[in-house]
Design a protein around this motif. Structure first.
Motif, short mmCIF file in Angstrom:
data_model
loop_
_atom_site.label_atom_id
_atom_site.label_comp_id
_atom_site.label_asym_id
_atom_site.label_seq_id
_atom_site.Cartn_x
_atom_site.Cartn_y
_atom_site.Cartn_z
N ASN A 35 0.83 -1.21 0.00
CA ASN A 35 0.00 0.00 0.00
C ASN A 35 0.87 1.26 0.00
OD1 ASN A 35 -2.29 1.55 0.04
ND2 ASN A 35 -3.06 0.81 1.99
N ARG A 36 1.76 1.33 -0.97
CA ARG A 36 2.80 2.36 -1.01
C ARG A 36 2.27 3.78 -1.09
NH1 ARG A 36 7.65 2.80 -5.51
NH2 ARG A 36 9.11 3.95 -4.20
N PHE A 37 1.11 3.97 -1.69
CA PHE A 37 0.59 5.33 -1.93
C PHE A 37 -0.53 5.70 -0.96
CE2 PHE A 37 2.33 3.57 -5.83
CZ PHE A 37 3.25 4.54 -6.18
N ILE A 38 -0.52 5.06 0.20
CA ILE A 38 -1.60 5.24 1.18
C ILE A 38 -1.76 6.69 1.62
CG2 ILE A 38 -0.10 4.73 3.16
CD1 ILE A 38 -2.51 3.27 4.42
N LYS A 39 -0.67 7.47 1.62
CA LYS A 39 -0.74 8.86 2.07
C LYS A 39 -1.35 9.80 1.02
CE LYS A 39 3.10 8.50 5.35
NZ LYS A 39 4.44 9.01 5.73
N ASN A 40 -1.51 9.31 -0.19
CA ASN A 40 -2.09 10.13 -1.25
C ASN A 40 -3.61 10.02 -1.20
OD1 ASN A 40 -3.05 10.99 -3.94
ND2 ASN A 40 -0.89 11.05 -4.50
N ASN A 41 -4.28 11.14 -1.09
CA ASN A 41 -5.75 11.14 -0.96
C ASN A 41 -6.46 10.61 -2.21
OD1 ASN A 41 -5.65 12.24 1.63
ND2 ASN A 41 -5.63 14.33 0.87
N ASN A 42 -5.73 10.56 -3.32
CA ASN A 42 -6.33 10.09 -4.58
C ASN A 42 -6.03 8.61 -4.85
OD1 ASN A 42 -7.21 12.77 -5.33
ND2 ASN A 42 -5.09 13.23 -5.86
N SER A 43 -5.56 7.90 -3.82
CA SER A 43 -5.11 6.52 -4.02
C SER A 43 -6.11 5.49 -3.50
CB SER A 43 -3.76 6.31 -3.32
OG SER A 43 -3.33 4.98 -3.46
N TYR A 44 -6.21 4.37 -4.25
CA TYR A 44 -7.10 3.27 -3.88
C TYR A 44 -6.30 1.97 -3.99
CZ TYR A 44 -10.58 6.88 -4.86
OH TYR A 44 -11.29 8.05 -4.89
N HIS A 45 -6.17 1.27 -2.87
CA HIS A 45 -5.40 0.02 -2.86
C HIS A 45 -6.34 -1.12 -3.26
CE1 HIS A 45 -2.87 -3.23 -0.86
NE2 HIS A 45 -2.04 -2.62 -1.69
N ILE A 46 -6.14 -1.66 -4.47
CA ILE A 46 -7.06 -2.66 -5.02
C ILE A 46 -6.26 -3.84 -5.56
CG2 ILE A 46 -8.91 -3.09 -6.69
CD1 ILE A 46 -9.45 -0.08 -6.77
N SER A 47 -6.75 -5.05 -5.32
CA SER A 47 -6.12 -6.25 -5.86
C SER A 47 -6.30 -6.29 -7.37
CB SER A 47 -6.75 -7.51 -5.24
OG SER A 47 -6.40 -8.66 -5.98
N ILE A 48 -5.31 -6.80 -8.07
CA ILE A 48 -5.37 -6.88 -9.54
C ILE A 48 -6.49 -7.80 -10.02
CG2 ILE A 48 -3.78 -8.82 -9.92
CD1 ILE A 48 -2.46 -7.02 -12.12
N GLY A 49 -7.02 -8.63 -9.12
CA GLY A 49 -8.11 -9.54 -9.47
C GLY A 49 -9.51 -8.98 -9.22
#
Length: 263
Positions: A35-49
């Motif tokens: 979840n490398r971009f967790i600090k970015n408000n425009n980021s969404y951590h999603i599985s490739i599946g």
């Protein structure tokens, strides 16, 4: 609005910086394991599946163009998170997994295209990171080096389109090391130079690689690893490598008598 499918390396940060400077709106689909971009408000951590979640997000953002950047690690099939859309595409996912990480990305691009979402080149907003044919350093390849380079490129082009090899080391007219799924760094750190040999690293895209999403990347860490491995020179492909920290790399190469040439 542009959608960014991002993995590791510093390349994604440079894209984000450029978009911010140009006031271009973006959102991130974070495909990293940590979840490398967790600090970015425009980021969404999603599985490739989770194709349903990805497609819904793109639709919600009214986006029809995306790009891929950074190293996107192949997840384990046994732990891959799938939503309903992911289950629908399950047979295609399994087939892609058997062929490797590049095939997984190609399949994802096909699915996006089926939903009228265009994938643009990863360096679209940062064209300065790819270079034209030139010698970048004080030290230039000599005639023997050029013979080694020609043979190395020929051998690299013969490799299977679906393997992990984006780089190899040539010396004395032989391939003495090949990059595995673990990457260039692992190859360089485990490389044992032969006595009285002059080794050259060649790092090109994989044969038939989709250059929109998976350009090979080098930076100052690569140069430092090359120095430790006593590599004489580095060969990159014209307009098909992402070259980070250019000034640092060239200065380091000059100080350590390593040539960098773009073919």
């Amino acid at each position: 609005m542009i959608g960014l499918f991002l993995g590791t390396t510093d390349f994604p940060k440079l894209i984000i910086n450029n978009l911010t400077k140009k006031n271009i709106k973006y959102f991130i689909i974070d495909l990293t394991n940590n979840n490398r971009f967790i600090k970015n408000n425009n980021s969404y951590h999603i599985s490739i599946g989770q194709f349903g979640k990805i497609l819904n997000l793109i639709k919600e953002k009214k986006c029809n163009k995306v790009l891929f950047a950074g190293k996107i690690d192949k997840p384990r099939l046994s732990t891959l998170k799938l939503d309903f859309k992911g289950l629908f595409y399950m047979s295609r996912i399994i087939a892609a997994f058997k062929l490797g990480d590049a095939a997984i990305l190609r399949e994802l691009i096909k699915i996006l295209a089926e939903h009228k979402i265009k994938v643009i080149r990863s360096n679209f907003f940062n064209p300065e990171l790819t270079l034209k044919r030139s010698d970048l350093t004080i030290l230039k390849p000599n005639n023997n080096d050029l013979i080694q380079i020609k043979k190395g490129i020929m051998l690299l082009n013969k490799l299977n389109a679906h393997n992990h090899v984006q780089g190899l080391i040539v010396s004395n007219n032989n391939v003495v090391a090949k990059e595995s799924a673990k990457g260039t760094k692992k190859m360089l750190l485990s490389f044992k130079k032969l006595k009285n040999s002059e080794a050259i690293l060649i790092k090109f895209p994989k044969k038939k690689q989709d250059l929109r999403v998976d350009l090979p990347t080098i930076g100052i860490d690569t140069l430092k690893d090359c120095s430790k491995a006593d590599i004489k020179g580095i060969v990159l492909k014209s307009k098909q490598n992402i070259f980070l920290d250019r000034k640092k790399c060239i200065n380091f190469a000059n100080k350590n008598k390593i040539f960098i040439t773009i073919k």
